[in-house]
Motif scaffolding. Structure first.
Motif, PDB file in Angstrom:
ATOM      1  N   LEU A  60       0.041  13.948  -0.754  1.00 57.36           N
ATOM      2  CA  LEU A  60      -0.068  12.690  -0.026  1.00 57.36           C
ATOM      3  C   LEU A  60      -1.415  12.516   0.653  1.00 57.36           C
ATOM      4  CD1 LEU A  60       1.504  10.178   0.812  1.00 57.36           C
ATOM      5  CD2 LEU A  60       2.214  11.406   2.840  1.00 57.36           C
ATOM      6  N   ARG A  61      -1.913  13.504   1.364  1.00 57.03           N
ATOM      7  CA  ARG A  61      -3.121  13.339   2.180  1.00 57.03           C
ATOM      8  C   ARG A  61      -4.408  13.330   1.363  1.00 57.03           C
ATOM      9  NH1 ARG A  61      -1.374  11.337   6.859  1.00 57.03           N
ATOM     10  NH2 ARG A  61       0.370  12.515   7.610  1.00 57.03           N
ATOM     11  N   SER A  62      -4.359  13.724   0.078  1.00 57.21           N
ATOM     12  CA  SER A  62      -5.602  13.795  -0.677  1.00 57.21           C
ATOM     13  C   SER A  62      -5.808  12.595  -1.599  1.00 57.21           C
ATOM     14  CB  SER A  62      -5.631  15.080  -1.511  1.00 57.21           C
ATOM     15  OG  SER A  62      -4.651  15.010  -2.529  1.00 57.21           O
ATOM     16  N   ARG A  63      -4.851  11.661  -1.647  1.00 50.36           N
ATOM     17  CA  ARG A  63      -5.001  10.517  -2.534  1.00 50.36           C
ATOM     18  C   ARG A  63      -5.880   9.445  -1.909  1.00 50.36           C
ATOM     19  NH1 ARG A  63       1.061   9.302  -3.240  1.00 50.36           N
ATOM     20  NH2 ARG A  63       1.709  11.401  -3.604  1.00 50.36           N
ATOM     21  N   PRO A  64      -6.676   8.748  -2.709  1.00 54.49           N
ATOM     22  CA  PRO A  64      -7.428   7.618  -2.166  1.00 54.49           C
ATOM     23  C   PRO A  64      -6.479   6.469  -1.865  1.00 54.49           C
ATOM     24  CG  PRO A  64      -7.765   7.776  -4.525  1.00 54.49           C
ATOM     25  CD  PRO A  64      -6.969   8.981  -4.110  1.00 54.49           C
ATOM     26  N   LEU A  65      -6.814   5.665  -0.878  1.00 55.88           N
ATOM     27  CA  LEU A  65      -5.933   4.588  -0.453  1.00 55.88           C
ATOM     28  C   LEU A  65      -6.223   3.273  -1.160  1.00 55.88           C
ATOM     29  CD1 LEU A  65      -3.671   3.835   1.506  1.00 55.88           C
ATOM     30  CD2 LEU A  65      -5.393   3.260   3.165  1.00 55.88           C
ATOM     31  N   THR A  66      -7.363   3.124  -1.757  1.00 55.66           N
ATOM     32  CA  THR A  66      -7.726   1.837  -2.326  1.00 55.66           C
ATOM     33  C   THR A  66      -6.740   1.418  -3.393  1.00 55.66           C
ATOM     34  OG1 THR A  66      -9.166   2.887  -3.933  1.00 55.66           O
ATOM     35  CG2 THR A  66     -10.185   2.120  -1.887  1.00 55.66           C
ATOM     36  N   SER A  67      -6.451   0.152  -3.400  1.00 59.95           N
ATOM     37  CA  SER A  67      -5.520  -0.422  -4.361  1.00 59.95           C
ATOM     38  C   SER A  67      -6.339  -1.183  -5.394  1.00 59.95           C
ATOM     39  CB  SER A  67      -4.559  -1.347  -3.626  1.00 59.95           C
ATOM     40  OG  SER A  67      -3.608  -1.841  -4.508  1.00 59.95           O
ATOM     41  N   GLN A  68      -6.271  -0.764  -6.642  1.00 59.09           N
ATOM     42  CA  GLN A  68      -7.050  -1.393  -7.698  1.00 59.09           C
ATOM     43  C   GLN A  68      -6.294  -2.588  -8.266  1.00 59.09           C
ATOM     44  OE1 GLN A  68     -10.104  -0.464  -8.526  1.00 59.09           O
ATOM     45  NE2 GLN A  68     -10.002   1.081  -6.917  1.00 59.09           N
ATOM     46  N   PRO A  69      -6.984  -3.704  -8.531  1.00 57.11           N
ATOM     47  CA  PRO A  69      -6.312  -4.845  -9.157  1.00 57.11           C
ATOM     48  C   PRO A  69      -5.850  -4.470 -10.561  1.00 57.11           C
ATOM     49  CG  PRO A  69      -8.505  -5.454  -8.375  1.00 57.11           C
ATOM     50  CD  PRO A  69      -8.356  -3.982  -8.220  1.00 57.11           C
ATOM     51  N   LEU A  70      -4.752  -5.072 -10.975  1.00 55.15           N
ATOM     52  CA  LEU A  70      -4.244  -4.807 -12.320  1.00 55.15           C
ATOM     53  C   LEU A  70      -5.158  -5.459 -13.347  1.00 55.15           C
ATOM     54  CD1 LEU A  70      -0.448  -5.499 -11.806  1.00 55.15           C
ATOM     55  CD2 LEU A  70      -1.564  -3.299 -12.066  1.00 55.15           C
ATOM     56  N   ARG A  71      -5.412  -4.741 -14.431  1.00 55.13           N
ATOM     57  CA  ARG A  71      -6.165  -5.334 -15.534  1.00 55.13           C
ATOM     58  C   ARG A  71      -5.236  -6.279 -16.269  1.00 55.13           C
ATOM     59  NH1 ARG A  71      -6.859  -0.540 -18.745  1.00 55.13           N
ATOM     60  NH2 ARG A  71      -5.428   0.350 -17.281  1.00 55.13           N
ATOM     61  N   SER A  72      -5.774  -7.341 -16.825  1.00 59.41           N
ATOM     62  CA  SER A  72      -4.891  -8.267 -17.531  1.00 59.41           C
ATOM     63  C   SER A  72      -4.284  -7.549 -18.724  1.00 59.41           C
ATOM     64  CB  SER A  72      -5.656  -9.511 -17.973  1.00 59.41           C
ATOM     65  OG  SER A  72      -6.461  -9.214 -19.081  1.00 59.41           O
ATOM     66  N   GLY A  73      -2.974  -7.672 -18.844  1.00 62.32           N
ATOM     67  CA  GLY A  73      -2.265  -7.023 -19.929  1.00 62.32           C
ATOM     68  C   GLY A  73      -1.951  -5.568 -19.684  1.00 62.32           C
ATOM     69  N   ALA A  74      -2.359  -5.006 -18.537  1.00 61.21           N
ATOM     70  CA  ALA A  74      -2.101  -3.595 -18.267  1.00 61.21           C
ATOM     71  C   ALA A  74      -0.614  -3.345 -18.078  1.00 61.21           C
ATOM     72  CB  ALA A  74      -2.866  -3.132 -17.026  1.00 61.21           C
TER      73      ALA A  74
ATOM     74  N   LEU B  36       0.835  -1.203   0.000  1.00 57.79           N
ATOM     75  CA  LEU B  36       0.000   0.000   0.000  1.00 57.79           C
ATOM     76  C   LEU B  36       0.871   1.256   0.000  1.00 57.79           C
ATOM     77  CD1 LEU B  36      -2.744  -1.143   2.515  1.00 57.79           C
ATOM     78  CD2 LEU B  36      -3.044  -0.715   0.056  1.00 57.79           C
ATOM     79  N   ALA B  37       1.955   1.221   0.767  1.00 56.63           N
ATOM     80  CA  ALA B  37       2.873   2.368   0.794  1.00 56.63           C
ATOM     81  C   ALA B  37       3.544   2.537  -0.568  1.00 56.63           C
ATOM     82  CB  ALA B  37       3.922   2.179   1.891  1.00 56.63           C
ATOM     83  N   HIS B  38       3.902   1.435  -1.193  1.00 54.20           N
ATOM     84  CA  HIS B  38       4.506   1.502  -2.532  1.00 54.20           C
ATOM     85  C   HIS B  38       3.538   2.120  -3.528  1.00 54.20           C
ATOM     86  CE1 HIS B  38       5.201  -0.108  -6.605  1.00 54.20           C
ATOM     87  NE2 HIS B  38       6.439   0.229  -6.338  1.00 54.20           N
ATOM     88  N   GLY B  39       2.277   1.731  -3.439  1.00 56.71           N
ATOM     89  CA  GLY B  39       1.271   2.308  -4.332  1.00 56.71           C
ATOM     90  C   GLY B  39       1.153   3.814  -4.157  1.00 56.71           C
ATOM     91  N   ARG B  40       1.340   4.283  -2.933  1.00 60.42           N
ATOM     92  CA  ARG B  40       1.289   5.727  -2.660  1.00 60.42           C
ATOM     93  C   ARG B  40       2.508   6.421  -3.246  1.00 60.42           C
ATOM     94  NH1 ARG B  40      -3.328   7.370  -0.132  1.00 60.42           N
ATOM     95  NH2 ARG B  40      -2.055   9.096   0.525  1.00 60.42           N
ATOM     96  N   LEU B  41       3.664   5.792  -3.141  1.00 60.19           N
ATOM     97  CA  LEU B  41       4.890   6.399  -3.646  1.00 60.19           C
ATOM     98  C   LEU B  41       4.959   6.390  -5.162  1.00 60.19           C
ATOM     99  CD1 LEU B  41       7.529   5.010  -1.153  1.00 60.19           C
ATOM    100  CD2 LEU B  41       6.865   7.398  -1.455  1.00 60.19           C
ATOM    101  N   ALA B  42       4.281   5.460  -5.778  1.00 54.22           N
ATOM    102  CA  ALA B  42       4.316   5.345  -7.232  1.00 54.22           C
ATOM    103  C   ALA B  42       3.547   6.472  -7.915  1.00 54.22           C
ATOM    104  CB  ALA B  42       3.751   3.994  -7.668  1.00 54.22           C
ATOM    105  N   ARG B  43       2.755   7.234  -7.157  1.00 53.74           N
ATOM    106  CA  ARG B  43       1.975   8.356  -7.708  1.00 53.74           C
ATOM    107  C   ARG B  43       2.350   9.652  -6.998  1.00 53.74           C
ATOM    108  NH1 ARG B  43      -3.496   6.416  -6.065  1.00 53.74           N
ATOM    109  NH2 ARG B  43      -2.296   5.072  -4.737  1.00 53.74           N
ATOM    110  N   PRO B  44       3.563  10.179  -7.194  1.00 53.11           N
ATOM    111  CA  PRO B  44       3.986  11.361  -6.436  1.00 53.11           C
ATOM    112  C   PRO B  44       3.382  12.678  -6.900  1.00 53.11           C
ATOM    113  CG  PRO B  44       5.696  10.744  -7.962  1.00 53.11           C
ATOM    114  CD  PRO B  44       4.615   9.693  -8.062  1.00 53.11           C
ATOM    115  N   ALA B  45       2.606  12.695  -7.990  1.00 51.68           N
ATOM    116  CA  ALA B  45       2.086  13.963  -8.513  1.00 51.68           C
ATOM    117  C   ALA B  45       1.007  14.567  -7.611  1.00 51.68           C
ATOM    118  CB  ALA B  45       1.529  13.759  -9.913  1.00 51.68           C
ATOM    119  N   GLN B  46       0.244  13.737  -6.896  1.00 49.15           N
ATOM    120  CA  GLN B  46      -0.834  14.242  -6.043  1.00 49.15           C
ATOM    121  C   GLN B  46      -0.319  14.443  -4.627  1.00 49.15           C
ATOM    122  OE1 GLN B  46      -3.969  11.408  -6.115  1.00 49.15           O
ATOM    123  NE2 GLN B  46      -4.173  11.416  -8.322  1.00 49.15           N
TER     124      GLN B  46
END
Length: 148
Positions: A114-128, A102-112
């Motif tokens: 920190l406190r305003s990003r949603p925490l949910t982790s979406q499953p990868l789409r096949s082939g994404a 979950l922390a890695h997912g937060r770090l992978a999106r540094p443009a937003q």
């Protein structure tokens, strides 16, 4: 013989004379600041605790750490050891790998911010994305997939 030497002393500057400042044509935007690890992990812990509607006292007791220390972890004021992080994660029903994912997912999106990003982790789409190997873990927030 007459000498034509002048009576003036030669001055040697101790510091170099600064040149006139060159003004840039367009000011450069400063590079975005990367979040600190303790801020990211603390944010993940707090969001998971709040998503479970649990109190600081409840989670701190389950993790066997003090309530003020857990509060400081959540606010990014303290760097926690791996043992403390594992205890806090387990108290929330997560494994240490879940917390790190979950922390890695937060770090992978540094443009937003920190406190305003949603925490949910979406499953990868096949082939994404393709990765050599994937490790999967379950969390209360859904599937977490790590590229290893």
């Amino acid at each position: 013989m007459s000498s034509h030497a002048s009576d003036e002393a030669r001055v040697i500057p101790l510091r170099p004379v600064p040149a006139a400042p060159v003004k840039p044509e367009a000011p450069e935007a400063p590079a975005p600041k990367e979040p600190l690890w303790r801020d990211v992990v603390g944010d993940v812990l707090r969001r998971e605790r709040l998503a479970q509607e649990r109190t600081l006292k409840d989670v701190a007791d389950a993790a066997r750490i003090s309530m003020p220390y857990l509060s400081e972890l959540e606010r990014g004021r303290k760097e926690a050891s791996s043992e403390v992080l594992a205890a806090a994660a387990h108290a929330l029903g997560l494994g240490l790998a879940d917390l790190l994912a979950l922390a890695h997912g937060r770090l992978a999106r540094p443009a937003q911010p920190l406190r305003s990003r949603p925490l949910t982790s979406q499953p990868l789409r096949s082939g994404a994305r393709t990765a050599p190997r994937r490790t999967e873990a379950r969390s209360r927030l859904g599937d977490i997939r790590l590229a290893a």
